[in-house]
Design a protein around this motif. Structure first.
Motif, PDB file in Angstrom:
ATOM      1  N   THR A 231       0.869  -0.990  -0.025  1.00  0.00           N
ATOM      2  CA  THR A 231      -0.112   0.028  -0.162  1.00  0.00           C
ATOM      3  C   THR A 231       0.917   1.349   0.214  1.00  0.00           C
ATOM      4  O   THR A 231       0.515   2.121  -0.468  1.00  0.00           O
TER       5      THR A 231
ATOM      6  N   PRO B  36      -6.224   2.140  -4.898  1.00  0.00           N
ATOM      7  CA  PRO B  36      -6.953   0.917  -4.292  1.00  0.00           C
ATOM      8  C   PRO B  36      -5.956  -0.379  -4.599  1.00  0.00           C
ATOM      9  O   PRO B  36      -5.771  -0.619  -5.835  1.00  0.00           O
TER      10      PRO B  36
ATOM     11  N   ALA C 153      -7.753  -2.247   0.067  1.00  0.00           N
ATOM     12  CA  ALA C 153      -9.383  -1.626   0.247  1.00  0.00           C
ATOM     13  C   ALA C 153     -10.204  -2.744   0.493  1.00  0.00           C
ATOM     14  O   ALA C 153     -11.326  -2.527   0.934  1.00  0.00           O
TER      15      ALA C 153
END
Lengths: 416, 416
Positions: free
Chosen positions: B128, B135, B162
């Motif tokens: 991330t 996402p 996500a």
């Protein structure tokens, strides 16, 4: 996908899905199929209950789709390589025939089980090859998910591990169990002598004493003092294991404990085992590297549609299909597989052909077993059958298959 | 161990066990604690039933030992780093205080859960960080054990993913779900057009169409033809993804589908995500490398006895203990931990001291939360609390912590 297929009227087309590996982990010579027995159990239990159906509704699936899965039960056929069998890239490890609706829902279940168990069994096989015939104890539970740990112990046993420290694997699958004590047990007591005496009192002199909490050589003397010369084994878990094993062997012998074994642990992998071939070691405990596949934590197996009928007519032929995606080739069609040998009985080729059966004149050993017939599991077998099969399958491979160095697959994959 | 300790009268000595990492995976700057919530659930359910007790009897354990575990219930205390918190070598991630008998039996349960979940969360956090704010969808279930897959989806969500394609993680833990169709869905139909039309009919134009089964650019044209310019997204799963994404973006725009997103999948890891920072990509699906910890499939956490009373007297002090094994140092004593910051509010040090509480003048943020008090779980929290904590904890680390290149731990471990 199911909702889309129900809408387009294709959900009940007859399909063939195939499990195979595009490649082996870098430099590996072969893989080992494992998880088949677990898969057959999981398949029978694969149902959608009220909680699952409620989630699907909340996720927005339509009524027809939720109804279709509410009565889910696999009614098709499955063939597969025997559990414990060796394989190479392209080997059709599992062939699933059924409607799209039935077969597509099994993808994650099938791949999760086969990918994890085969990764562990493949690593375990290299380790038992490298252990010079000395028994290996599976000790990796702490380094794997709590349920994966149980499956790992089972997979390791298939590939020749002698025992596991995972008692649940013993309860669930009958894998023989073994274990030793940890440093915490020694540290709990006022001193090493008290700890050793407590363990011998509880488990008899045949137990294995961990001797490296403070000083190894002093630990060995204390171990023999506590258990006598019939002490079962000492365990070394740190330091220069090869040198230490020699010194400990000499000390044990000089104390008269000539039958006491030396068990070695400490982040071992197949290379460490091979390096200890000449050391006076009697057994290995292997943990982390085993349950994480020794650098290859998944077997990388895929589940691909290889054939489907173009209509719902029960007599419609199964037409081969395959995607054309760059770098990810797949071969369409329902397949059979056989292993061919040279004149000396050494396996040389994985022969793969189109159709449900090898031709009558195929000289090789057929590799696909019928596991599920019209939804009924017919391929269940004792775990020891898989273990025996692995020994035989490995024994047939060319000698270079057992080398740890990187190389090509042990068998040539031949499409006929 | 329990049988030996019962025999020597030490089983009910008060003990402190500690979970920590001796080191991070090579070159990693930090780890992420995950699994705490799962551990609290598992702890409450940790009991020995008739089947387990029968196995222990068959394994030869004595009557006193089988009786001791038959009524097992943890009645001690547990403190731990908040789930989602970052950590470095030496961080006392979990502190378990109870009798030896109670605490030693938890070792495998605690380590299995924390080692797997933390390995996945640590990899997920790097992904991330590398995803440029786009996402990430967790799609790795097929490459992990079937139950580990559910835990992996949960751990990935903690570290900022996500959504997940694992519906069971959605049901069990409330992780938002998302997914796309597979090549099998396209191949099931007579041609790509029919497949796309079926999917749009079933799921609306906002769906994601997989466009690389045959020819990507033709696939994109067909996708827009089937769904119109309000097509939600196309997925690319093969080939040169960066070049392809640019061409697909241009084509989509030229067709008027300027809002249609591009989702990319295909054995991505954090380095691949970083390499696509400048490509016109709107989201990533990440599978294998996530659920296998991107090269570090276990966090390598250990569970060590660090202190114990020398008698059964309830007032007996907890004395620090530590083994002296070569190359595997551990530090005795019950510990507290706090994170210290510089004047700019950037975290710089993991300060670890002896005792159950930091001193009153400790300037850092205390890191241990009380999770279990006298056997009662008091530290449960919603999964989103762990996800928020991860975001805050990561945000406090020095900027170099988020680099993918190999380096030292982001915080200095200081023993005071």
């Amino acid at each position: 996908m199911l909702q889309g297929a129900l809408r387009s009227g294709t959900a009940h087309r007859r399909c063939v899905f195939e499990v195979f590996a595009r490649r082996l982990p870098e430099g590996r010579r072969y893989g080992v199929v494992a998880g088949t027995g677990r898969l057959l159990d999981a398949l029978e239990a694969f149902r959608f209950g009220p909680a699952e159906l409620e989630l699907l509704e909340r996720a927005g699936l339509d009524r027809a789709t939720v109804e279709a899965v509410s009565g889910y039960r696999f009614t098709g056929d499955i063939w597969g390589y025997g559990e414990g069998e060796t394989y190479v890239p392209g080997s059709p490890l599992l062939v699933v025939e059924g409607t799209f609706a039935e077969a597509v829902l099994l993808e994650t279940l099938i791949l999760s089980i086969l990918n994890f168990d085969s990764a562990v069994a493949s690593a375990a096989s290299r380790m038992t090859c490298a252990s010079s015939g000395r028994p290996c104890i599976e000790m990796g539970s702490r380094r794997a998910h709590e349920q994966a740990a149980v499956a790992a112990a089972r997979a390791a046993y298939i590939s020749g591990f002698a025992t596991t420290s995972n008692l649940e694997a013993s309860r669930r699958y009958g894998v023989p169990s073994a274990g030793t004590s940890a440093h915490a047990f020694t540290l709990l007591h006022d001193d090493e002598e008290s700890a050793f005496r407590a363990q011998v009192a509880a488990l008899g002199p045949g137990t294995t004493l961990l001797v490296d909490t403070y000083d190894v050589m002093r630990g060995v003397r204390r171990a023999v003092a506590a258990a006598g010369t019939s002490l079962g084994a000492v365990r070394l878990d740190s330091g220069d294991l090869i040198t230490q094993a020699k010194e400990v062997r000499e000390l044990l012998d000089s104390l008269g404990a000539t039958e006491t074994k030396i068990l070695v642990t400490s982040d071992l992998d197949e290379y460490a085992l091979a390096a200890m071939a000449a050391a006076p070691v009697d057994g290995y405990g292997v943990g982390t590297s085993l349950v994480t596949g020794s650098g290859a934590p998944t077997a990388g197996l895929v589940y691909k549609l290889t054939a489907r009928a173009r209509s719902l007519d029960p007599g419609a032929p199964l037409e081969p299909v395959a995607k054309a995606s760059a770098g990810k080739p797949s071969r369409g069609g329902r397949k059979w597989a056989a292993r061919r040998y040279d004149e000396q009985g050494v396996a040389r080729q994985e022969v793969i052909g189109l159709g449900s059966q090898p031709p009558a004149d195929e000289p090789g050993r057929p590799l696909l077993r019928h596991l599920v017939r019209q939804g009924e599991v017919i391929g269940r077998e004792p775990l020891d059958a898989a273990r025996s099969r692995h020994g035989e399958s490995l024994g047939e491979l060319p000698p270079h298959a057992r080398q740890l160095s990187k190389g090509e697959a042990a068998l040539e994959t031949v499409y006929v």
